[in-house]
Design a protein around this motif. Sequence first.
Motif, PDB file in Angstrom:
ATOM      1  N   ASN A  86      -8.907  17.346  -6.490  1.00 12.03           N
ATOM      2  CA  ASN A  86      -9.311  15.951  -6.417  1.00 12.03           C
ATOM      3  C   ASN A  86     -10.805  15.878  -6.699  1.00 12.03           C
ATOM      4  OD1 ASN A  86      -6.758  14.958  -5.755  1.00 12.03           O
ATOM      5  ND2 ASN A  86      -7.078  15.302  -3.569  1.00 12.03           N
ATOM      6  N   GLU A  87     -11.153  15.236  -7.789  1.00 15.17           N
ATOM      7  CA  GLU A  87     -12.533  15.180  -8.238  1.00 15.17           C
ATOM      8  C   GLU A  87     -13.144  13.832  -7.859  1.00 15.17           C
ATOM      9  OE1 GLU A  87     -14.492  14.949 -12.596  1.00 15.17           O
ATOM     10  OE2 GLU A  87     -13.378  16.790 -12.191  1.00 15.17           O
ATOM     11  N   PRO A  88     -14.152  13.788  -6.984  1.00 12.78           N
ATOM     12  CA  PRO A  88     -14.725  12.498  -6.568  1.00 12.78           C
ATOM     13  C   PRO A  88     -15.534  11.869  -7.697  1.00 12.78           C
ATOM     14  CG  PRO A  88     -15.971  14.313  -5.613  1.00 12.78           C
ATOM     15  CD  PRO A  88     -14.787  14.930  -6.305  1.00 12.78           C
ATOM     16  N   TYR A  89     -15.495  10.548  -7.763  1.00 17.64           N
ATOM     17  CA  TYR A  89     -16.309   9.865  -8.775  1.00 17.64           C
ATOM     18  C   TYR A  89     -17.095   8.689  -8.205  1.00 17.64           C
ATOM     19  CZ  TYR A  89     -12.583   6.296  -9.023  1.00 17.64           C
ATOM     20  OH  TYR A  89     -11.664   5.319  -8.716  1.00 17.64           O
ATOM     21  N   GLY A  90     -16.921   8.375  -6.929  1.00 18.32           N
ATOM     22  CA  GLY A  90     -17.639   7.251  -6.341  1.00 18.32           C
ATOM     23  C   GLY A  90     -16.996   6.859  -5.028  1.00 18.32           C
ATOM     24  N   THR A  91     -17.139   5.586  -4.671  1.00 13.68           N
ATOM     25  CA  THR A  91     -16.535   5.073  -3.440  1.00 13.68           C
ATOM     26  C   THR A  91     -15.877   3.727  -3.717  1.00 13.68           C
ATOM     27  OG1 THR A  91     -18.551   3.898  -2.733  1.00 13.68           O
ATOM     28  CG2 THR A  91     -18.288   6.198  -2.019  1.00 13.68           C
ATOM     29  N   TRP A  92     -15.034   3.312  -2.782  1.00 13.96           N
ATOM     30  CA  TRP A  92     -14.417   1.988  -2.820  1.00 13.96           C
ATOM     31  C   TRP A  92     -14.267   1.496  -1.391  1.00 13.96           C
ATOM     32  CZ3 TRP A  92     -14.405  -0.873  -6.922  1.00 13.96           C
ATOM     33  CH2 TRP A  92     -13.689  -2.068  -6.933  1.00 13.96           C
ATOM     34  N   ARG A  93     -14.007   0.219  -1.241  1.00 13.80           N
ATOM     35  CA  ARG A  93     -13.857  -0.322   0.113  1.00 13.80           C
ATOM     36  C   ARG A  93     -12.559   0.175   0.732  1.00 13.80           C
ATOM     37  NH1 ARG A  93     -13.720  -6.247  -2.267  1.00 13.80           N
ATOM     38  NH2 ARG A  93     -14.881  -5.075  -3.811  1.00 13.80           N
ATOM     39  N   GLY A  94     -12.682   0.769   1.903  1.00 11.09           N
ATOM     40  CA  GLY A  94     -11.514   1.307   2.584  1.00 11.09           C
ATOM     41  C   GLY A  94     -10.780   0.222   3.362  1.00 11.09           C
ATOM     42  N   TRP A  95      -9.464   0.292   3.287  1.00  8.89           N
ATOM     43  CA  TRP A  95      -8.657  -0.765   3.918  1.00  8.89           C
ATOM     44  C   TRP A  95      -7.247  -0.237   4.126  1.00  8.89           C
ATOM     45  CZ3 TRP A  95      -4.397  -3.710   2.083  1.00  8.89           C
ATOM     46  CH2 TRP A  95      -4.127  -4.895   2.791  1.00  8.89           C
ATOM     47  N   GLU A  96      -6.628  -0.665   5.215  1.00  2.64           N
ATOM     48  CA  GLU A  96      -5.233  -0.308   5.456  1.00  2.64           C
ATOM     49  C   GLU A  96      -4.499  -1.500   6.050  1.00  2.64           C
ATOM     50  OE1 GLU A  96      -2.542   3.299   7.360  1.00  2.64           O
ATOM     51  OE2 GLU A  96      -4.575   2.968   8.104  1.00  2.64           O
ATOM     52  N   ARG A  97      -3.387  -1.879   5.423  1.00  2.84           N
ATOM     53  CA  ARG A  97      -2.568  -2.980   5.922  1.00  2.84           C
ATOM     54  C   ARG A  97      -1.600  -2.471   6.970  1.00  2.84           C
ATOM     55  NH1 ARG A  97      -0.157  -4.098   1.682  1.00  2.84           N
ATOM     56  NH2 ARG A  97      -1.140  -6.002   0.914  1.00  2.84           N
ATOM     57  N   GLY A  98      -1.449  -3.258   8.039  1.00  2.50           N
ATOM     58  CA  GLY A  98      -0.386  -3.015   8.993  1.00  2.50           C
ATOM     59  C   GLY A  98       0.766  -3.955   8.723  1.00  2.50           C
ATOM     60  N   ALA A  99       1.474  -4.349   9.756  1.00  2.66           N
ATOM     61  CA  ALA A  99       2.615  -5.253   9.598  1.00  2.66           C
ATOM     62  C   ALA A  99       2.138  -6.690   9.384  1.00  2.66           C
ATOM     63  CB  ALA A  99       3.500  -5.192  10.837  1.00  2.66           C
ATOM     64  N   THR A 100       2.897  -7.443   8.586  1.00  4.32           N
ATOM     65  CA  THR A 100       2.651  -8.864   8.374  1.00  4.32           C
ATOM     66  C   THR A 100       3.892  -9.643   8.796  1.00  4.32           C
ATOM     67  OG1 THR A 100       1.204  -8.444   6.467  1.00  4.32           O
ATOM     68  CG2 THR A 100       2.101 -10.662   6.688  1.00  4.32           C
ATOM     69  N   HIS A 101       3.711 -10.608   9.678  1.00  6.47           N
ATOM     70  CA  HIS A 101       4.809 -11.479  10.107  1.00  6.47           C
ATOM     71  C   HIS A 101       4.361 -12.928   9.914  1.00  6.47           C
ATOM     72  CE1 HIS A 101       6.988  -8.124  11.893  1.00  6.47           C
ATOM     73  NE2 HIS A 101       5.849  -7.750  12.452  1.00  6.47           N
ATOM     74  N   VAL A 102       5.079 -13.652   9.069  1.00  8.02           N
ATOM     75  CA  VAL A 102       4.796 -15.072   8.843  1.00  8.02           C
ATOM     76  C   VAL A 102       6.099 -15.836   9.033  1.00  8.02           C
ATOM     77  CG1 VAL A 102       3.951 -16.811   7.225  1.00  8.02           C
ATOM     78  CG2 VAL A 102       2.951 -14.508   7.209  1.00  8.02           C
ATOM     79  N   ASP A 103       6.146 -16.684  10.067  1.00  4.93           N
ATOM     80  CA  ASP A 103       7.351 -17.449  10.396  1.00  4.93           C
ATOM     81  C   ASP A 103       7.065 -18.937  10.366  1.00  4.93           C
ATOM     82  OD1 ASP A 103       9.000 -15.169  11.022  1.00  4.93           O
ATOM     83  OD2 ASP A 103       7.825 -14.966  12.854  1.00  4.93           O
TER      84      ASP A 103
END
Length: 464
Positions: A86-103
Amino acid sequence: MSNTIRPLAVLLALTLAGPLTAQSFPTGDRVLRGIWDEGMNRSQVYPLGQVLLDSIGPRLAGTPGLQASHDWLVRLYRGWGIEAENEPYGTWRGWERGATHVDLVAPRVRTLDAILVAWSPGTDGEVTGDVVLLPGPGTDRAAWRERAAGAFVLVSPAEPTCRPLEQWQELGGPEVADGIATARAVSRQDFAARVATLARNEAELARVLADAGVAGILTSSWSEGYGVRRVFGDRLGAVPVFSLSCEDFGLLHRLAEADQGPLLRVDAEADMLGEVPAYNTVAVIPGTERPDEYVVLSAHLDSWDGASGATDNGTGTLVMVEAMRLLRMFYPNPKRTIIAGHWGGEEQGLNGSRAYAADHPEVVNGLQALFNHDDGTGKISRVSMQGLMDAGPHFVGWLSGIPEELTSEIEVTYPGAPRSGGSDYSSFTCAGAPAFGLWSESWDYGTYTWHTNLDTLDKVAFDN
């Protein structure tokens, strides 16, 4: 360039699972015949695809999912005896989605097809709020702001129908289809007028809505087929943003327009992870006679994340992985160095491949041919020569050594037109290197799977 027939043969051999024995094999080359037999009878594309697309899943830039796919590829290649890192080339904004519930909880109950969009903040627990439209021209803005506080605001034009227009044309008749098209245009004009009451552009609108204290933003981007584009949320500020199906967005829009009191209960989880490293996964089979000349097998690994990124670009990734597996088995000591580039950040502007081209001038300068696949599923049907006047005869020669079961429907567009943008081949063509896109058959890619919530493993034409 003329000796790169074998890598291209692998790619083309992976695009059509024809008869187990090719009756029209035009060559006695043992390498090509070995590739054919292994690829057709003991293909690893499906089991590899099941891991990548089902178990790892979406591979959005900056997410643990993309990192997991990079690490999986490195382990896979090294297990086959192929150099990989894995060759690094920079950075990006880190983010992780959890569960989404829309009722929807009023005026009736329905669990909606909705998802928190990429890089959006979550709701920090369960939130209940009304659904409101953007204010129309002449609306009292102060009164609207008061109503919008704590509410979910609809920020897309509503579609008059979520049935593809071609069905209206075929079954409803031209007058009905024209009426649908007119209603769609009117909806867009109305939406543009509503946006103009608050802001001059999307970024300003996001700030206005955040200042108004809205609970969330509701969007929809119909694919014009049976799917919805899952849009990124990085341009919409600090308010939670949700992408809804065409059908459920239309439902909420009609209820709000008729003042029938739509009320939502929403709980969406997301973790902001700060800046995280961005990588390309690069695998190499060293050349034995001309190691400073290169053939590159190219496909981006990252995806949008509304589904599993199956046809964009899990398919391209799997073609290149399987090609490298077969080359390692049957052509382990190639004359030239063969590289598989699994790029990150393609969806954000070809970031990974552009960085690689900039960081590796030796590869760009020594590149004999790059073959990029980022075009859905199905067998390869077209290859453009990218305006390179001398490329056509090489492709004709390569194809002549491959069974016609694979080549009979391939169109070689000669001389073709050079293209910028589009996919990762552009990072190399723009640097003056010979790079080519391998284009697949349609399979309704544009309206059903490209960047939609339907881009899942079952949409891959594995037999092709």
